[in-house]
Design a protein around this motif. Structure first.
Motif, PDB file in Angstrom:
ATOM      1  N   SER A   1       0.737  -1.157  -0.008  1.00  0.00           N
ATOM      2  CA  SER A   1       0.035  -0.061  -0.116  1.00  0.00           C
ATOM      3  C   SER A   1       0.874   1.275  -0.030  1.00  0.00           C
ATOM      4  O   SER A   1       0.620   2.287  -0.569  1.00  0.00           O
ATOM      5  CB  SER A   1      -0.993   0.003   1.045  1.00  0.00           C
ATOM      6  OG  SER A   1      -1.430   1.312   1.475  1.00  0.00           O
ATOM      7  N   LEU A   2       2.151   1.165   0.840  1.00  0.00           N
ATOM      8  CA  LEU A   2       2.840   2.331   0.813  1.00  0.00           C
ATOM      9  C   LEU A   2       3.413   2.429  -0.828  1.00  0.00           C
ATOM     10  O   LEU A   2       3.678   3.673  -1.172  1.00  0.00           O
ATOM     11  CB  LEU A   2       4.253   2.043   1.598  1.00  0.00           C
ATOM     12  CG  LEU A   2       5.153   2.975   1.961  1.00  0.00           C
ATOM     13  CD1 LEU A   2       4.267   4.335   2.761  1.00  0.00           C
ATOM     14  CD2 LEU A   2       6.269   2.649   2.540  1.00  0.00           C
ATOM     15  N   VAL A   3       3.767   1.569  -1.305  1.00  0.00           N
ATOM     16  CA  VAL A   3       4.226   1.553  -2.793  1.00  0.00           C
ATOM     17  C   VAL A   3       3.252   2.030  -3.671  1.00  0.00           C
ATOM     18  O   VAL A   3       3.446   3.002  -4.563  1.00  0.00           O
ATOM     19  CB  VAL A   3       4.839   0.152  -3.065  1.00  0.00           C
ATOM     20  CG1 VAL A   3       5.112   0.214  -4.812  1.00  0.00           C
ATOM     21  CG2 VAL A   3       5.748  -0.454  -2.374  1.00  0.00           C
ATOM     22  N   LYS A   4       2.032   1.569  -3.493  1.00  0.00           N
ATOM     23  CA  LYS A   4       0.801   1.905  -4.348  1.00  0.00           C
ATOM     24  C   LYS A   4       0.383   3.542  -4.098  1.00  0.00           C
ATOM     25  O   LYS A   4       0.188   4.148  -5.155  1.00  0.00           O
ATOM     26  CB  LYS A   4      -0.252   1.150  -4.204  1.00  0.00           C
ATOM     27  CG  LYS A   4      -0.812   0.683  -5.549  1.00  0.00           C
ATOM     28  CD  LYS A   4      -1.877  -0.830  -5.256  1.00  0.00           C
ATOM     29  CE  LYS A   4      -3.118  -0.059  -4.854  1.00  0.00           C
ATOM     30  NZ  LYS A   4      -4.178  -1.170  -4.491  1.00  0.00           N
ATOM     31  N   ARG A   5       0.461   3.827  -3.010  1.00  0.00           N
ATOM     32  CA  ARG A   5      -0.008   5.101  -2.413  1.00  0.00           C
ATOM     33  C   ARG A   5       0.999   6.302  -2.344  1.00  0.00           C
ATOM     34  O   ARG A   5       0.653   7.400  -2.659  1.00  0.00           O
ATOM     35  CB  ARG A   5      -0.911   5.237  -1.442  1.00  0.00           C
ATOM     36  CG  ARG A   5      -2.221   4.292  -1.331  1.00  0.00           C
ATOM     37  CD  ARG A   5      -2.941   3.914  -0.118  1.00  0.00           C
ATOM     38  NE  ARG A   5      -3.854   3.162  -0.126  1.00  0.00           N
ATOM     39  CZ  ARG A   5      -5.000   3.458  -0.394  1.00  0.00           C
ATOM     40  NH1 ARG A   5      -5.540   4.597  -0.544  1.00  0.00           N
ATOM     41  NH2 ARG A   5      -6.068   2.415  -0.659  1.00  0.00           N
ATOM     42  N   VAL A   6       2.082   5.929  -2.191  1.00  0.00           N
ATOM     43  CA  VAL A   6       2.994   7.092  -2.116  1.00  0.00           C
ATOM     44  C   VAL A   6       4.209   6.863  -3.095  1.00  0.00           C
ATOM     45  O   VAL A   6       4.175   7.835  -3.851  1.00  0.00           O
ATOM     46  CB  VAL A   6       3.849   6.950  -0.554  1.00  0.00           C
ATOM     47  CG1 VAL A   6       4.778   8.144  -0.338  1.00  0.00           C
ATOM     48  CG2 VAL A   6       2.708   7.021   0.464  1.00  0.00           C
ATOM     49  N   TYR A   7       4.836   5.690  -2.962  1.00  0.00           N
ATOM     50  CA  TYR A   7       6.040   5.740  -4.004  1.00  0.00           C
ATOM     51  C   TYR A   7       5.643   5.872  -5.484  1.00  0.00           C
ATOM     52  O   TYR A   7       6.339   6.715  -6.284  1.00  0.00           O
ATOM     53  CB  TYR A   7       6.786   4.333  -3.984  1.00  0.00           C
ATOM     54  CG  TYR A   7       7.847   4.363  -2.981  1.00  0.00           C
ATOM     55  CD1 TYR A   7       9.143   5.000  -2.907  1.00  0.00           C
ATOM     56  CD2 TYR A   7       7.479   3.784  -1.388  1.00  0.00           C
ATOM     57  CE1 TYR A   7      10.028   4.823  -2.042  1.00  0.00           C
ATOM     58  CE2 TYR A   7       8.462   3.904  -0.555  1.00  0.00           C
ATOM     59  CZ  TYR A   7       9.674   4.269  -0.726  1.00  0.00           C
ATOM     60  OH  TYR A   7      10.857   4.420   0.092  1.00  0.00           O
ATOM     61  N   LEU A   8       4.610   5.197  -5.929  1.00  0.00           N
ATOM     62  CA  LEU A   8       4.246   5.025  -7.323  1.00  0.00           C
ATOM     63  C   LEU A   8       3.867   6.405  -7.787  1.00  0.00           C
ATOM     64  O   LEU A   8       4.341   6.780  -8.858  1.00  0.00           O
ATOM     65  CB  LEU A   8       3.372   3.751  -7.475  1.00  0.00           C
ATOM     66  CG  LEU A   8       3.419   3.421  -8.931  1.00  0.00           C
ATOM     67  CD1 LEU A   8       4.808   2.552  -9.146  1.00  0.00           C
ATOM     68  CD2 LEU A   8       2.510   2.029  -9.182  1.00  0.00           C
ATOM     69  N   PRO A   9       2.682   7.023  -7.228  1.00  0.00           N
ATOM     70  CA  PRO A   9       2.301   8.054  -7.738  1.00  0.00           C
ATOM     71  C   PRO A   9       3.343   9.267  -7.787  1.00  0.00           C
ATOM     72  O   PRO A   9       3.496   9.871  -8.471  1.00  0.00           O
ATOM     73  CB  PRO A   9       1.199   8.775  -6.672  1.00  0.00           C
ATOM     74  CG  PRO A   9       0.843   7.319  -5.846  1.00  0.00           C
ATOM     75  CD  PRO A   9       1.927   6.613  -5.937  1.00  0.00           C
ATOM     76  N   TYR A  10       4.114   9.315  -6.774  1.00  0.00           N
ATOM     77  CA  TYR A  10       5.183  10.247  -6.615  1.00  0.00           C
ATOM     78  C   TYR A  10       6.249  10.034  -7.953  1.00  0.00           C
ATOM     79  O   TYR A  10       6.773  11.115  -8.540  1.00  0.00           O
ATOM     80  CB  TYR A  10       5.951  10.349  -5.448  1.00  0.00           C
ATOM     81  CG  TYR A  10       6.740  11.645  -5.338  1.00  0.00           C
ATOM     82  CD1 TYR A  10       6.157  12.618  -4.692  1.00  0.00           C
ATOM     83  CD2 TYR A  10       7.941  11.784  -5.464  1.00  0.00           C
ATOM     84  CE1 TYR A  10       6.898  13.962  -4.331  1.00  0.00           C
ATOM     85  CE2 TYR A  10       8.752  12.897  -5.389  1.00  0.00           C
ATOM     86  CZ  TYR A  10       8.155  13.911  -4.782  1.00  0.00           C
ATOM     87  OH  TYR A  10       8.776  15.398  -4.753  1.00  0.00           O
ATOM     88  N   MET A  11       6.725   8.836  -8.148  1.00  0.00           N
ATOM     89  CA  MET A  11       7.554   8.360  -9.235  1.00  0.00           C
ATOM     90  C   MET A  11       7.189   8.304 -10.484  1.00  0.00           C
ATOM     91  O   MET A  11       8.086   8.319 -11.563  1.00  0.00           O
ATOM     92  CB  MET A  11       8.342   7.015  -8.638  1.00  0.00           C
ATOM     93  CG  MET A  11       9.227   7.023  -7.512  1.00  0.00           C
ATOM     94  SD  MET A  11       9.489   5.376  -6.935  1.00  0.00           S
ATOM     95  CE  MET A  11       9.626   4.384  -8.661  1.00  0.00           C
ATOM     96  N   LEU A  12       5.944   8.411 -10.683  1.00  0.00           N
ATOM     97  CA  LEU A  12       5.364   8.227 -11.900  1.00  0.00           C
ATOM     98  C   LEU A  12       5.844   8.995 -13.125  1.00  0.00           C
ATOM     99  O   LEU A  12       5.968   8.488 -14.145  1.00  0.00           O
ATOM    100  CB  LEU A  12       3.701   8.243 -12.129  1.00  0.00           C
ATOM    101  CG  LEU A  12       2.938   7.305 -13.086  1.00  0.00           C
ATOM    102  CD1 LEU A  12       3.512   6.001 -12.959  1.00  0.00           C
ATOM    103  CD2 LEU A  12       1.548   7.491 -12.921  1.00  0.00           C
ATOM    104  N   PRO A  13       5.895  10.517 -12.793  1.00  0.00           N
ATOM    105  CA  PRO A  13       6.506  11.202 -14.061  1.00  0.00           C
ATOM    106  C   PRO A  13       7.831  10.919 -14.480  1.00  0.00           C
ATOM    107  O   PRO A  13       8.240  10.485 -15.536  1.00  0.00           O
ATOM    108  CB  PRO A  13       6.515  12.517 -13.471  1.00  0.00           C
ATOM    109  CG  PRO A  13       5.611  12.422 -12.183  1.00  0.00           C
ATOM    110  CD  PRO A  13       5.493  11.130 -11.726  1.00  0.00           C
TER     111      PRO A  13
END
Lengths: 256, 276
Positions: free
Chosen positions: A168-180
């Motif tokens: 959930s940390l990956v999905k909600r924090v890491y991924l959205p932040y890293m997506l660009p």
């Protein structure tokens, strides 16, 4: 608002002028006696582009080049992305060693290694895909690593404070932040894979693909076909780059 | 092979002993570890080929590369010189023209908005497909390599320097105006120092691409230079000579990267800013 529109119109006008000047210079060069043998005129190139698309050889070459780029991207991007993520989690002492290694890899002119890949893998699909992958490897790796490292620590600790962990940390924090940055890594990956595959094909000069056709036309002085193919590939690559860039912009919209 | 190994070790112990001192100790240990890795890799590499695990027609042993150097050092060193000269000419041209375009484009926001997307698109162009045309236009000699290296390097230099000139903090210019600085003073004391990190980053990328362009050009179609020798010996299946050419070409590329990093040495913070 009106001045903004005026500005956009002027920008467009300048771009049109540049295109017209380039085409004019091209036409002039192709009609002057000194260059006419070496330069295929814009009109001639345009009709040759139509002709190329009607031939099975060119369509087949384009398809196999596309397939090789596709395989290189599908294998290479997740692979190098995975390595990049792993590298981001290294303890800082090992990080420095790997940093200098990856910098070395980035500074390596991959095309020089082509003969080695040909000695090891022969000429063909495997060799071409591997050259495509090595071209994108370090760029995607470093971009992914930078993407993971760019997530601010306070953001993560805040999420943890509220009980977010694991997937959930990956999905909600890491991924959205890293997506660009990840999207940018994918774009670089595609561009470098295209370059790698074409370099491998042009250098080998045998086997399938547009690069081989280009090499053969160059050897037989078929300037019209050569120029037409160059224009097609340039437009296609710029288009792919532009589409991926637009996708990237969509994902960065929330940052502004 | 044995001679080579001891050679490297003696080079390694030199700086390590001369740097005797508490502060230098971790550095020298790291250097030793790195040298150890290099020696180990060379030893394994040599063993793999000597034991016949891999054919000599696929991978040349380190000893084979040394032998190739002993046999043909004059030929390879002169080719290295040829390649280096073509790189320097291509790089100087790419930098001068790139800086000029960058400055011209950055001078007005209208030009910047109109031309920077074109420059950005140019970076994505797979230039390799244009090299055959360069051969038609400029022939097999040095001109086509210099022109190709220039073509690869000029757009990144122009884009990076235009962006760097544009991103200079407007407050600096206001201050310069407030102190009634002349145009020349504004350029020399404000614009150039403030945009230098970005410009240097562009020059570094440009140099790397010029090196790639020149060597790639020589590989594909030429009659001189390292790339030519690599391709020539490849058709003869002389792996030792091919690997020697590749090693020299890599040294040239890393040398270029070291030179540009040296020029960038005072710009570290700005560089990291640009990369993140």
């Amino acid at each position: 608002m009106a001045s903004e529109r005026m500005f956009r119109t002027k920008v467009l006008a300048i771009q049109v002028v540049i295109v017209v000047v380039v085409l004019g210079a091209w036409e002039l060069a192709s009609s002057s006696s000194g260059f006419s043998a070496a330069v295929s005129s814009p009109a001639r190139t345009a009709s040759q582009i139509g002709h190329l698309f009607s031939t099975g050889a060119f369509r087949g070459g384009l398809a196999s080049t596309g397939a090789e780029v596709g395989i290189a991207v599908l294998i290479g991007v997740p692979l190098s992305g995975g390595i990049g993520i792993a590298l981001a989690h290294l303890p800082s002492r090992m990080d420095r060693t790997f940093d200098s290694l990856t910098q070395l890899g980035l500074a390596t002119p991959q095309s020089v290694l082509l003969p080695i890949f040909m000695f090891i893998f022969g000429v063909g699909l495997l060799e071409i895909v591997i050259v495509g992958i090595t071209h994108l490897l370090f760029v995607v790796m470093l971009n992914t690593r930078a993407a993971v490292k760019s997530v601010p620590a306070p953001l993560i600790s805040t999420a943890r404070f509220y009980g977010t962990k694991g997937l959930s940390l990956v999905k909600r924090v890491y991924l959205p932040y890293m997506l660009p940055s990840l999207m940018q890594a994918v774009r670089f990956g595609c561009i470098f894979a295209i370059i790698g595959v074409l370099v491998a094909q042009v250098y080998a000069g045998t086997g399938g693909g547009v690069g081989v056709l280009i090499e053969n036309w160059s050897a037989s002085d078929s300037t019209a076909s050569l120029t037409a193919a160059v224009v097609i590939l340039t437009v296609l690559t710029v288009l792919i780059n532009q589409l991926l860039f637009m996708a990237e912009r969509r994902f960065t919209a929330w940052q502004k | 092979m044995v001679a080579r190994t001891t050679d490297i070790e003696s080079v390694g112990t030199g700086p390590a002993t001369s740097l005797a001192g508490v502060a230098a100790r971790p550095v020298s240990r790291r250097v030793l570890v790195r040298l150890g890795i290099v020696v180990a890799v060379l030893a394994v590499w040599q063993a793999v080929v000597t034991l016949g695990l891999v054919s000599r027609l696929v991978i040349a042993a380190p000893s084979g590369i040394v032998q190739a150097f002993i046999d043909h050092y004059a030929q390879f060193l002169s080719a290295l010189g040829t390649t280096a000269i073509q790189v320097v000419i291509g790089a100087v041209l790419a930098m001068l023209v790139g800086l000029f375009i960058g400055a011209a484009v950055a001078a007005s926001s209208l030009l910047y908005e109109a031309i920077s997307p074109i420059l950005n698109a140019a970076i994505a162009v797979p230039w390799i497909v244009l090299y055959p045309l360069f051969m038609v236009w400029f022939g097999l000699g040095a001109t086509s390599k210099v022109a190709f290296g220039f073509a690869l390097g000029v757009a990144p230099v122009a884009t990076a320097s235009a962006a760097a000139f544009r991103s200079v903090d407007k407050r600096y210019l206001t201050v310069a105006r407030a102190w009634q600085a002349s145009r020349w003073q504004t350029l020399r004391k404000v614009l150039v120092p403030a945009s230098l990190p970005g410009v240097l980053a562009g020059l570094r990328l440009g140099l790397a691409l010029v090196i790639i362009g020149v060597i790639l050009g020589q590989l594909i179609g030429s009659n001189s230079g390292l790339g030519y020798l690599i391709s020539y010996y490849r058709t003869l299946l002389d792996t030792g000579e091919v690997y020697l050419g590749i090693v020299l070409a890599l040294l040239l590329a890393y040398g270029g990267s070291v030179v540009s990093r040296f020029l960038q040495r005072d710009q570290r913070p700005a560089e990291t800013e640009l990369l993140t």
